[in-house]
Design an enzyme around this catalytic site. Structure first.
Site, short mmCIF file in Angstrom:
data_model
loop_
_atom_site.label_atom_id
_atom_site.label_comp_id
_atom_site.label_asym_id
_atom_site.label_seq_id
_atom_site.Cartn_x
_atom_site.Cartn_y
_atom_site.Cartn_z
N ASP A 65 -16.17 8.87 9.20
CA ASP A 65 -15.05 7.94 9.02
C ASP A 65 -13.77 8.75 9.23
O ASP A 65 -13.79 9.99 9.16
CB ASP A 65 -15.07 7.34 7.60
CG ASP A 65 -14.26 6.05 7.50
OD1 ASP A 65 -14.87 4.96 7.52
OD2 ASP A 65 -13.01 6.12 7.42
N ARG A 78 0.83 -1.21 0.00
CA ARG A 78 0.00 0.00 0.00
C ARG A 78 0.87 1.26 0.00
O ARG A 78 0.56 2.22 -0.70
CB ARG A 78 -0.92 0.01 1.22
CG ARG A 78 -2.01 -1.03 1.11
CD ARG A 78 -2.94 -0.91 2.29
NE ARG A 78 -3.98 -1.91 2.25
CZ ARG A 78 -4.95 -1.99 3.14
NH1 ARG A 78 -5.02 -1.13 4.13
NH2 ARG A 78 -5.86 -2.92 3.07
C1 LIG Z 1 -13.83 -2.45 7.23
S1 LIG Z 1 -14.51 -0.82 7.14
C2 LIG Z 1 -16.13 -1.12 7.81
C3 LIG Z 1 -17.19 -0.35 7.06
C4 LIG Z 1 -18.64 -0.59 7.52
N1 LIG Z 1 -18.84 -0.17 8.89
C5 LIG Z 1 -19.02 -2.03 7.36
O1 LIG Z 1 -19.12 -2.77 8.35
O2 LIG Z 1 -19.20 -2.47 6.21
C6 LIG Z 1 -13.66 -0.02 8.50
C7 LIG Z 1 -13.73 1.50 8.42
O3 LIG Z 1 -13.23 2.03 9.66
C8 LIG Z 1 -12.53 3.23 9.37
N2 LIG Z 1 -11.63 3.55 10.51
C9 LIG Z 1 -10.47 2.94 10.87
N3 LIG Z 1 -9.94 3.53 11.95
C10 LIG Z 1 -10.80 4.52 12.31
C11 LIG Z 1 -10.81 5.49 13.36
N4 LIG Z 1 -9.83 5.56 14.27
N5 LIG Z 1 -11.84 6.36 13.42
C12 LIG Z 1 -12.85 6.31 12.49
N6 LIG Z 1 -12.90 5.43 11.49
C13 LIG Z 1 -11.88 4.54 11.39
C14 LIG Z 1 -11.81 2.93 8.07
O4 LIG Z 1 -11.44 4.11 7.37
C15 LIG Z 1 -12.84 2.09 7.33
O5 LIG Z 1 -13.62 2.86 6.43
#
Ligand SMILES: C[S@@+](CC[C@H](N)C(=O)[O-])C[C@H]1O[C@@H](n2cnc3c(N)ncnc32)[C@H](O)[C@@H]1O
Length: 299
Positions: free
Chosen positions: A167, A58
């Site tokens: 997010d 990445r």
């Molecule tokens: C795997 S996705 C899950 C998306 C959705 N909630 C679902 O279950 O399909 C995880 C998301 O968490 C976000 N994320 C990771 N660390 C975070 C943080 N500290 N605060 C807010 N969002 C975060 C990432 O950018 C990503 O878009």
């Protein structure tokens, strides 16, 4: 001697200086360890050694974009205040995992039937149901919820709904706001909801689909890092989705993130976690209802 035609000659390998530097450099264990600490302090995500190849792949893209020759130079950039101001958001956008889909873990949406939504509205201010998708990725979770809420609310016409979608990644929030998907992405959406809430492109060669302005207009997007102690959300929520993000955090971070979200959830409201997320809910004002759906208890 018979002449070998040009077409049969073995391919001449490209001179090594024609291959971009960023495709060849390797991430050392030492630099990986420092980058892992930076990922942890910036977004709470814990990366183990087995994620080294993923991080290397990445971040190679960032070397290409920034024109830096190796991971050490990239790390030095992130460690200076001016460099961090310029690059830290792109670093975070690159390291987080955004996997998501429409109607992911369908049982959560099935739970939000007419009776349960009515209970939540009456438990709240009686007029507007407020939901928050706290790690919304590219919006599929948000618009699934929007379709489910709108389909019920528009029947009864006695209550309204709003969604806050946040997010940490600015790049992914841009995609979520756009709300444009491919036909194959929306396949899990029931036909009646597709018909009502999704718009096909007028271009017959395009497989793009866009969520209707009617739904988009009721969603407010914003960047919130769940790790930050100082984030503010003005209104109390009736439903909070926090799915498939806790899994990337250490147990203590998981606990702190959920404890803080509980303060934004009305007693009687729902906290919905992903199937693989865990939290030490015993120490929190939460009661497990079913399948990672929790009800917020009084303090
Ligand atoms: C795997 S996705 C899950 C998306 C959705 N909630 C679902 O279950 O399909 C995880 C998301 O968490 C976000 N994320 C990771 N660390 C975070 C943080 N500290 N605060 C807010 N969002 C975060 C990432 O950018 C990503 O878009």
């Amino acid at each position: 001697m018979a002449q070998v035609s040009a077409a049969l000659k073995p391919p001449v390998s490209a001179p090594s200086d024609a291959i971009p530097q960023w495709t060849r450099v390797e991430l050392s264990d030492q630099t990986f360890d420092v980058l892992v600490r930076l990922v942890y302090t910036s977004c709470g995500v814990s990366l183990s050694r087995i994620k080294k190849t993923m991080l290397e792949t990445r971040l190679r893209r960032r070397l290409q974009v920034t024109g830096l020759p190796d991971f050490e130079s990239y790390l030095r950039l992130l460690q200076t205040p001016a460099g961090a101001a310029q690059e830290m958001q792109s670093f975070v956008d690159t390291v987080v995992t955004n996997e998501t889909s429409f109607f992911r873990e369908r049982a959560h949406f099935d739970h939000l039937n007419e009776a349960e939504l009515k209970r939540l509205v009456q438990n709240g201010d009686g007029r507007t149901l407020r939901a928050w998708s706290a790690a919304c990725s590219s919006g599929q979770e948000v618009y699934t919820l929007a379709m489910v809420l709108d389909a019920v609310a528009s029947q009864s016409r006695q209550w309204d709904w709003q969604i806050l979608a946040t997010d940490i990644s600015v790049k992914i929030l841009t995609a979520a706001r756009e709300a444009i998907y491919r036909t194959e992405d929306v396949a899990p959406v029931p036909a009646a909801l597709q018909e009502r809430y999704l718009l096909r492109s007028r271009d017959p060669d395009s497989d793009a689909v866009r969520v209707s302005p009617e739904l988009r207009g009721r969603v407010t997007f914003g960047q919130i890092n769940l790790m930050h102690a100082e984030y503010r959300v003005k209104t109390k929520m009736d439903i909070i989705f926090l799915r498939n993000v806790l899994i990337y955090f250490e147990p203590q971070v998981q606990h702190d993130v959920v404890a803080k979200l509980c303060r934004h959830l009305r007693p009687g409201g729902l906290l919905i976690l992903g199937h693989s997320d865990t939290t030490r809910s015993g120490k929190l004002p939460l009661r497990l209802i079913r399948g990672n759906i929790y009800e917020r208890l009084e303090d």
